[in-house]
Every structure is written in C-alpha cells, then in structure tokens.
Design a protein around this motif. Structure first.
Motif, PDB file in Angstrom:
ATOM      1  N   PHE A 162       0.906  -1.270   0.180  1.00 13.34           N
ATOM      2  CA  PHE A 162       0.086  -0.087   0.075  1.00 13.34           C
ATOM      3  C   PHE A 162       0.589   1.094  -0.031  1.00 13.34           C
ATOM      4  O   PHE A 162       0.772   2.224  -0.660  1.00 13.34           O
ATOM      5  CB  PHE A 162      -0.953  -0.141   1.120  1.00 13.34           C
ATOM      6  CG  PHE A 162      -1.862  -1.219   1.327  1.00 13.34           C
ATOM      7  CD1 PHE A 162      -2.823  -1.325   0.161  1.00 13.34           C
ATOM      8  CD2 PHE A 162      -1.871  -2.129   2.167  1.00 13.34           C
ATOM      9  CE1 PHE A 162      -3.810  -2.463   0.313  1.00 13.34           C
ATOM     10  CE2 PHE A 162      -2.473  -3.361   2.441  1.00 13.34           C
ATOM     11  CZ  PHE A 162      -3.758  -3.358   1.182  1.00 13.34           C
ATOM     12  N   ALA A 163       1.897   1.311   0.710  1.00  7.51           N
ATOM     13  CA  ALA A 163       2.547   2.389   0.711  1.00  7.51           C
ATOM     14  C   ALA A 163       3.715   2.743  -0.661  1.00  7.51           C
ATOM     15  O   ALA A 163       3.662   3.510  -1.125  1.00  7.51           O
ATOM     16  CB  ALA A 163       3.738   2.209   1.604  1.00  7.51           C
ATOM     17  N   ARG A 164       3.854   1.548  -1.294  1.00  9.57           N
ATOM     18  CA  ARG A 164       4.572   1.620  -2.529  1.00  9.57           C
ATOM     19  C   ARG A 164       3.637   2.105  -3.588  1.00  9.57           C
ATOM     20  O   ARG A 164       4.099   2.816  -4.825  1.00  9.57           O
ATOM     21  CB  ARG A 164       5.268   0.196  -3.002  1.00  9.57           C
ATOM     22  CG  ARG A 164       6.441  -0.070  -2.104  1.00  9.57           C
ATOM     23  CD  ARG A 164       6.889  -1.262  -2.214  1.00  9.57           C
ATOM     24  NE  ARG A 164       8.019  -1.982  -1.452  1.00  9.57           N
ATOM     25  CZ  ARG A 164       8.367  -3.108  -1.114  1.00  9.57           C
ATOM     26  NH1 ARG A 164       7.734  -4.156  -1.689  1.00  9.57           N
ATOM     27  NH2 ARG A 164       9.407  -3.446  -0.425  1.00  9.57           N
ATOM     28  N   SER A 165       2.423   1.696  -3.445  1.00 14.11           N
ATOM     29  CA  SER A 165       1.373   2.202  -4.522  1.00 14.11           C
ATOM     30  C   SER A 165       0.679   3.705  -4.153  1.00 14.11           C
ATOM     31  O   SER A 165       0.121   4.034  -4.950  1.00 14.11           O
ATOM     32  CB  SER A 165       0.196   1.220  -4.675  1.00 14.11           C
ATOM     33  OG  SER A 165      -0.620   1.337  -3.261  1.00 14.11           O
ATOM     34  N   GLY A 166       1.349   4.131  -3.083  1.00 13.75           N
ATOM     35  CA  GLY A 166       0.669   5.265  -2.693  1.00 13.75           C
ATOM     36  C   GLY A 166      -0.568   5.553  -1.773  1.00 13.75           C
ATOM     37  O   GLY A 166      -0.977   6.800  -1.735  1.00 13.75           O
TER      38      GLY A 166
END
Length: 327
Positions: free
Chosen positions: A215-219
């Motif tokens: 979720f962090a990597r996808s923003g």
C-alpha cells in the motif's frame, strides 16, 4: 590377587576408548543425521511463516538435512510453544517465533503453561522489524505532528489499530510520550489490520511494515514514522520517533529460535552457526527485506537470553499498566 596381564589391560583400555565417545550427548557428534522440524506458531502465508521458510531453505544447505516447517497456530503462540516443550532435547525440533512468545506472554498470562527461562534453550536471535505508524494517504494526517494535533484537539476520538502485542505496547508508549489519548482498536492479525486501515475503519495503525508495504509503494498508505533506531534503508524519507523527540520509542518486533531445554551445547552451537550463515546470505537478506525484516546484528544463545531479560524488564510493566491481560 594376581596382577592383570598386559593383554587384559589393553582390552580394558580399548573398552574405555570405545565408551568415551558414547558419553558425549546422543547425536551431538554426528548432528544432524536426519530431518529437522521447525515449529512456527502462526498460520501459513503470514510474515512469521514466510520468513521462517526463507531461512529454512538456506539452513538446509548449511546442515545437509531437510528442515520441515510445521505450522502450529493459535493461542497467541502458546500452542506452538508447548509443542516445543514436549519435544526431545536432541536438536531435531526447534521453535521459530516472535518476541511475544519469549517475553510478553510472561506479562500477559497469569498462568503461562511454559516457562521461557526453564523450558527453552536459546539458539539465536534471527530477524527484526520496527513498528511503524501508518495511515491512509487520504486520511488528512500527513505527519506525526498532524496526528498529535488531532489527538489533542479530540481526545479519545483518534482510533489506532493494533495487532501484535508489541504494537499494543507501542501505541500506549506513544500516547504517554506525546501526551495524548487515542482509542486502541485490537485486530486479530496484521493482514486484517492492514485491510481495516485501508478501508478507513481506523485512523491509523501501529504494526510491522510488512503488511503495509504494497500500500505504501502504491501511494495508498503513508508511513508517518518508525520505532527503528535509525531511518530504514528501504524508506529513507520516513523519520524515526526518536529523532522526532519521542522518548523510549526505539524498539521493534524480533524473531528468535529456541530448542527444548537440555539440548546438548554442541548441538546448540552447530545450530547457531548454521542460522548465522543462512542469515548472512545475500539472497536471504534480499528476500527478508521484501517483507520488511533485517537480520539482527547480535546473535547467539547469550545475546538471545540477554534480549529476553532486557525486554521483559522494559515492556512487562508497560503491558501490565495498559491492562493487556489475556487470561
């Protein structure tokens, strides 16, 4: 009485020479000579299970024997821990588990069905990951300062989701250090917590980074800070709570390996060496990093025993003060 002949003395000496190796604990000399069983007290597919399997595959190369990962989930790791206690102390049954098993359960249960000090033989610390503060990207909370401001403006209305017991402790310590009051929302597991956070069921989460990485990597998620002693290499823009001025907020979740009490020291030493070599493998370290874990620097039986005692003294009173009782 007639003196013994030289032939008789030679036979006695030969018998002693044969018997002496047998006095070495069974299996210590040729260990391991058969497959090992590594108990993982968590469901298959979770962070504890996946990381155990990554290390187990490399461990097989070091030991020359297969390592069977045996999932025994349930009871906040009590089921798996009791499996280890019942096992023979020969080095063929091991426990790969989280700090809660070795430390916090002693504070969380009035009648713990095992004693980590007496029933376990420490082998080594293995991997660790800090607790992170995570929120949805569209939550309106862009920093720890924003979080504190909201919590102070609306005492008790900020909902903080937690799963791992150390995350419960982290949330309580953060509230104390920040001088705020948020409402702790318990979840059964990290994956459920990540789903709930992304769905907006809670304002933020205290947990390990692994379930939130995608979720962090996808923003979609924003990592506000971590309890790491220094900024994470994978997230250099994420500050630590320590650098933001929060006291006593440098710690993290860790995993370790134990054998049944009474396991011969040569076997413990062999296992420690094999785990250390597996954890130092570049491929293993790369795989672990994808789940938000890094091998710990200080390993071995002594380091593990010291960590258990230090964390119990540090977090046991906090857990009790927060009312985190499981029985």
């Amino acid at each position: 009485m007639k003196p013994l002949s030289s032939r008789v003395w030679w036979r006695i000496a030969l018998a002693i020479g044969i018997a002496l190796p047998l006095a070495v604990p069974a299996g210590a000399q040729d260990y391991p000579s058969r497959p090992l069983r590594m108990i993982v007290p968590f469901p298959a597919g979770g962070g504890g299970d996946v990381t155990a399997r990554v290390v187990a595959r490399k461990l097989e190369e070091q030991l020359g024997q297969s390592v069977v990962v045996d999932n025994k989930p349930g009871g906040n790791s009590l089921i798996g821990a009791q499996e280890l206690v019942k096992a023979q102390p020969d080095g063929y049954t091991l426990l790969w588990s989280i700090d809660q098993t070795y430390v916090l359960n002693q504070a969380l249960y009035r009648k713990l069905p095992y004693d980590p000090r007496k029933d376990f033989a420490p082998v080594t610390l293995t991997i660790a990951s800090p607790i992170v503060l995570v929120t949805r990207a569209d939550s309106g909370i862009g920093s720890v300062a924003d979080l504190v401001a909201r919590a102070r403006a609306e005492p008790g209305k900020v909902n903080a989701g937690v799963a791992a017991m150390l995350a419960h402790v982290a949330q309580g310590l953060f509230d104390q250090s920040a001088g705020v009051r948020s409402t702790r929302i318990p979840y059964k597991g990290s994956s459920e917590l990540a789903t709930g956070t992304m769905a907006g069921d809670v304002d933020l989460a205290f947990d390990g980074i692994a379930p939130f990485l995608q979720f962090a990597r996808s923003g979609r998620a924003r990592v506000l800070a971590s309890t790491a002693p220094a900024r994470l290499a994978a997230m250099p823009n994420v500050p630590t709570l320590t650098e933001l001025g929060f006291r006593d907020m440098s710690f993290g979740v860790w995993f370790a390996v134990a054998a049944p009490a009474g396991t011969p020291q040569p076997v413990i030493d062999r296992l420690n060496s094999a785990f250390s070599a597996a954890l130092d493998d570049a491929g293993v370290r790369e795989r672990l990093a994808t789940f938000g874990f890094e091998p710990v620097a200080q390993r071995g039986p002594a380091a593990m025993a010291q960590r258990m005692e230090a964390d119990l003294q540090r977090f046991g009173p906090v857990a009790r003060a927060l009312g985190l009782q499981l029985d």
